[in-house]
Design an enzyme around this catalytic site. Structure first.
Site, PDB file in Angstrom:
ATOM      1  N   HIS A 109       0.821  -1.211   0.000  1.00 35.97           N
ATOM      2  CA  HIS A 109       0.000   0.000   0.000  1.00 35.97           C
ATOM      3  C   HIS A 109       0.857   1.264   0.000  1.00 35.97           C
ATOM      4  O   HIS A 109       0.392   2.321  -0.449  1.00 35.97           O
ATOM      5  CB  HIS A 109      -0.947  -0.010   1.197  1.00 35.97           C
ATOM      6  N   ASP A 110       2.076   1.173   0.485  1.00 35.93           N
ATOM      7  CA  ASP A 110       2.990   2.312   0.388  1.00 35.93           C
ATOM      8  C   ASP A 110       3.455   2.494  -1.050  1.00 35.93           C
ATOM      9  O   ASP A 110       3.346   3.585  -1.620  1.00 35.93           O
ATOM     10  CB  ASP A 110       4.189   2.097   1.313  1.00 35.93           C
ATOM     11  N   PRO A 208      -5.480  -1.392  -5.765  1.00 34.84           N
ATOM     12  CA  PRO A 208      -6.510  -2.359  -6.160  1.00 34.84           C
ATOM     13  C   PRO A 208      -7.525  -2.527  -5.036  1.00 34.84           C
ATOM     14  O   PRO A 208      -7.181  -2.470  -3.856  1.00 34.84           O
ATOM     15  CB  PRO A 208      -5.713  -3.651  -6.386  1.00 34.84           C
ATOM     16  N   HIS A 238      -2.117 -12.740  -0.902  1.00 31.90           N
ATOM     17  CA  HIS A 238      -3.332 -13.125  -0.182  1.00 31.90           C
ATOM     18  C   HIS A 238      -3.294 -14.579   0.281  1.00 31.90           C
ATOM     19  O   HIS A 238      -4.283 -15.068   0.838  1.00 31.90           O
ATOM     20  CB  HIS A 238      -4.559 -12.893  -1.063  1.00 31.90           C
ATOM     21  N   THR A 239      -2.160 -15.248   0.073  1.00 31.78           N
ATOM     22  CA  THR A 239      -2.022 -16.594   0.626  1.00 31.78           C
ATOM     23  C   THR A 239      -1.792 -16.552   2.133  1.00 31.78           C
ATOM     24  O   THR A 239      -1.813 -17.592   2.793  1.00 31.78           O
ATOM     25  CB  THR A 239      -0.874 -17.360  -0.061  1.00 31.78           C
TER      26      THR A 239
END
EC number: 1.11.1.7
Length: 363
Positions: A109-110, A208, A238-239
């Protein structure tokens, strides 16, 4: 006569103490030889006697027992920084495994908002500064700020006279989190700078979202010069980890076929969490296995199987975890190199949550 006996008893006592001391010395001496035999054998030309060699080994062993701070100060500057950050990250994940996924996400996110500039770490200041932390993609969601602050302080305390940006520390923390959770480690080059600004709107438009269809996702990743394969590899973050039920288990955000997996209360409070795959604390390929079985939790994840090209990458990673881990590591290196926006004011922050009072370290 009594006087002589007293002296004799005293003398015998001293002899006994001396013999005990010899025994202790011998036991210690033998133990040191046993544990450091190769050192002594190889070192004999440098010592006047074996006893002096033992004394030197004792000195070395005492140095080994010094604090982590002392040991880190003997490392090269980069190695000292990596060691200081890793110690904090490992402790944080040991205390709460979920923190590893949070740090990976924080780095993502950075970097995806105006490059890897530490902008997400800046706190809001009422009436004078609005950062990214309370933008919808991050509000009550992004976490791990305190771990980065602790890592920064650890670097300051243990690596004197080394200036390292908060953006660098965040990149290292993400890499160490991947490795700690079972993923493949990768190189993190230092040299990033910290922005003196943040972008609330950019966090909303550039990151996203769980409701993004494939076309929107492709455009957002293309804007950062990522290929389709790299996009699918980075989605593999997302794992590990969890998401708020209020974010992923609502209409439009959740994959309808997997909605029954949502383990949420009827009120969907922020404290309700949903794991993103069936092994949320292990950096593995199960995320892709779930997608191939139409059991991805988020809508934006499951749509990766709706296109022949991206579906092929999902299958590649599901079939071979080593391919996924290698591609993910390479994509993380590329993401970590995303530069700050042109013309941005940059510095090396003293405290990650606020800009320096004066930009002495401006670059």
């Amino acid at each position: 006569m009594g006087f002589r006996l007293s002296h004799l008893s005293l003398a015998l006592s001293f002899v006994a103490l001396a013999l005990a001391g010899v025994a202790i010395y011998r036991n210690t001496y033998e133990a040191i030889i046993m544990n450091n035999g190769s050192l002594l054998q190889n070192a004999s030309p440098h010592f006047d006697s074996l006893e002096s060699g033992v004394a030197s080994i004792l000195t070395l062993n005492n140095k080994k027992r010094n604090s982590d701070m002392y040991l880190r100060q003997q490392l090269t500057p980069e190695a000292c920084v990596f060691s200081a950050v890793r110690g904090v990250v490992d402790s944080a994940i040991d205390a709460e495994t979920r923190m590893g996924a949070s740090l990976i996400r924080l780095h993502f996110h950075d970097c995806f908002v105006d490059g890897c500039d530490g902008g997400i770490l800046l706190d809001d200041i009422n009436g004078t500064f609005t950062g990214e932390q309370n933008s919808p993609p991050n509000a009550n969601s992004a976490r791990g700020y305190e771990v980065i602050a602790q890592a920064k302080q650890s670097v300051i305390d243990t690596c004197p006279n080394i200036s390292v940006s908060c953006a660098d520390i965040l990149a290292i923390a993400a890499r160490d989190s991947v490795a700690k959770l079972g993923g493949q480690t990768y190189n993190v080059a230092l040299g990033r700078s910290d922005a003196r600004t943040a972008n609330f709107t950019g966090a909303l438009t550039q990151l996203p979202a769980p409701f993004d269809n494939l076309t929107v996702q492709i455009q957002k990743f293309n804007d950062k010069n990522f290929t389709l394969r790299e996009m699918v590899a980075l989605a593999g973050a997302h794992t590990v980890g969890f998401a708020r039920c209020s974010t992923v288990c609502t209409s439009g955000n959740v994959n309808p076929a997997a909605q029954l997996q949502c383990n949420c209360s009827a009120t969907l409070t922020d404290s309700d969490l949903q794991q993103l795959d069936t092994t949320p604390t292990m950096f593995d390929k199960v995320y892709y296995d779930n997608l191939n079985n139409n059991q991805g939790i988020m809508f934006s994840d499951q749509v990766l199987t709706g296109d022949a090209t991206t579906a092929g990458f999902v299958t590649d990673y599901s079939n071979d975890v080593s391919v996924f881990l290698g591609d993910f590591a390479a994509a993380m290196i590329k993401m970590g190199d995303l530069p700050p926006s042109a013309g941005a004011q940059l510095e090396i922050r003293d405290v990650c949550s606020r800009v320096n009072p004066t930009s002495v370290a401006s670059m």
